[in-house]
Design an enzyme around this catalytic site. Structure first.
Site, mmCIF file in Angstrom:
data_model
loop_
_atom_site.group_PDB
_atom_site.id
_atom_site.type_symbol
_atom_site.label_atom_id
_atom_site.label_comp_id
_atom_site.label_asym_id
_atom_site.label_seq_id
_atom_site.Cartn_x
_atom_site.Cartn_y
_atom_site.Cartn_z
ATOM 1 N N LYS A 115 10.094 10.540 2.353
ATOM 2 C CA LYS A 115 10.891 9.368 1.946
ATOM 3 C C LYS A 115 11.835 8.931 3.049
ATOM 4 C CE LYS A 115 10.575 9.195 -3.013
ATOM 5 N NZ LYS A 115 11.236 9.260 -4.302
ATOM 6 N N LYS A 197 -2.083 10.559 -1.900
ATOM 7 C CA LYS A 197 -2.016 10.512 -3.368
ATOM 8 C C LYS A 197 -1.834 9.061 -3.843
ATOM 9 C CE LYS A 197 2.856 10.897 -4.403
ATOM 10 N NZ LYS A 197 3.954 11.336 -5.185
ATOM 11 N N LYS A 200 3.010 4.850 -6.730
ATOM 12 C CA LYS A 200 3.630 3.598 -7.185
ATOM 13 C C LYS A 200 4.060 2.749 -5.993
ATOM 14 C CE LYS A 200 6.269 6.082 -10.606
ATOM 15 N NZ LYS A 200 7.414 6.898 -10.392
#
Ligand code: TYM
Length: 334
Positions: A115, A197, A200
């Site tokens: 992140k 993966k 969102k």
């Protein structure tokens, strides 16, 4: 234990649109486990602001997520479905746990590394201590089991370490939670890049199936899914795209990979993709119908939000008061 049952806690961020990965990796298992455990399912809006959010949009998404929990089959009268920000104990326990967490431990968290690379202009302290808030979420309810996808495993390990560390100093304060990671569907990959993966926050919308996608969109995304030139349908790492489609199919239909491989023996990828589309739409259609019904049942949803926040607050405070006493905070005058 609450009401003679073991306790389950899990949560999802109201960031971006929920994907099929969230459903198959987590939500679906929540529903299966909900009878057996005393369950707390949180919309973790406090976690969401570690990345900059549009306030109105966050509020809207958080409510939608709460309705998706209900629409997926979680009865809000039996399961405590609530917003994290409505229960102040999460932040209070997180502060205390921060004082028992080492910088080195947090620096090793892969999600923090990912992140902070993605949001290089906003590497805030909240992003760094995110796993401590997550540990607080879980430990606040004396949780026994936490159903999550594979990507949350490292955070769960830290939660267990913190519980054990705290217990070693102060006696048995926290239950030490176990992760529950399903055999099938715990890591659904992107349809466009099966080495990543399904997420969102993927910039490529074709990589993810969103829970609110209509049947034609699902069909189009499945049709475009990246496969390979092998031309055989086998469940193996050498064919990650096909393996992912089989995983989705199995998670949606309850088949085992062996059964699915036998079913598609001698067939082409087109047949597999059509079967995946149908199995996904069979799950999404009723979910979407129920969400749109709930959107019209405002008073009912509001009352569930209120009642469950009170319930969560009650159990959270029980643990919090115990912890505050252990660390030496003064007792509150009655
Ligand atoms: P979040 O919101 O990213 O994801 C919610 C759940 O979905 C799972 N998941 C997946 N499973 C399979 N395949 C995928 N592609 C996939 N993508 C996501 C996640 O593993 C998760 O179970 N930090 C958490 C939220 C959280 C939490 C908690 C979870 C906060 N506090 C306490 C459990 C307990 C998160 O960001 O999940």
């Amino acid at each position: 234990m609450i009401n003679g049952k073991k306790v389950l806690f899990s949560g999802m961020q109201a960031t971006g649109n929920l994907t099929l990965g969230n459903y198959l990796g987590a939500l679906r298992n929540w529903v299966t486990l909900s009878e057996e455990y005393e369950c707390f399912y949180s919309v973790v809006d406090m976690h969401s602001i570690t990345v900059r959010q549009d306030p109105a949009e966050l509020r809207k998404r958080a409510r939608k997520l709460l309705m998706i929990y209900m629409a997926a089959g979680l009865d809000p009268e039996k399961n405590c479905i609530y917003y994290q920000s409505h229960v102040s104990g999460h932040a209070e326990l997180a502060w205390i746990l921060n004082c028992f967490t080492y910088m080195g431990e947090l620096s090793r968290m892969t999600q923090f590394k990912d992140k902070s690379a993605k949001h290089a202009d906003n590497i805030n302290a909240g992003l760094f201590t995110y796993p401590v808030l997550m540990a607080a979420d879980i430990l606040l309810y004396q949780t026994d089991v936490v159903p999550v996808g594979v990507d949350q495993k490292q955070h769960l390990e830290l939660t267990r370490d913190l519980a054990e560390r705290f217990n070693a100093i102060y006696g048995d304060v926290f239950a030490v939670p176990e992760p529950y990671i399903a055999k099938v569907g715990a890591k659904i990959m992107s349809l466009q890049d099966p080495s990543k993966k399904m997420s969102k926050s993927d910039e490529n919308p074709n990589g993810s199936i969103y829970l609110m996608d209509d049947p034609d969109t699902v069909a189009r995304k499945c049709k475009r899914a990246v496969t390979d030139s092998e031309g055989v349908i086998l469940y193996r790492d050498e064919q990650p795209g096909v393996k992912n489609l089989l995983d989705i199919y199995c998670a949606c239909t309850g088949r085992t990979p062996q059964e699915a491989v036998a079913e598609f023996d001698g067939q082409g990828y087109g047949v597999l993709k059509t079967a995946v589309t149908e199995s996904v739409n069979a799950i999404l259609s009723p979910l979407q119908t129920r969400v749109s019904e709930l959107e019209k049942e405002k008073a009912y949803v509001d009352s569930c939000i209120k009642n469950n926040a009170e319930k969560a607050q009650y159990f959270a405070n029980k643990t919090l008061r115990k912890v505050q006493k252990k660390v030496g905070f003064p007792e509150r005058p009655r």
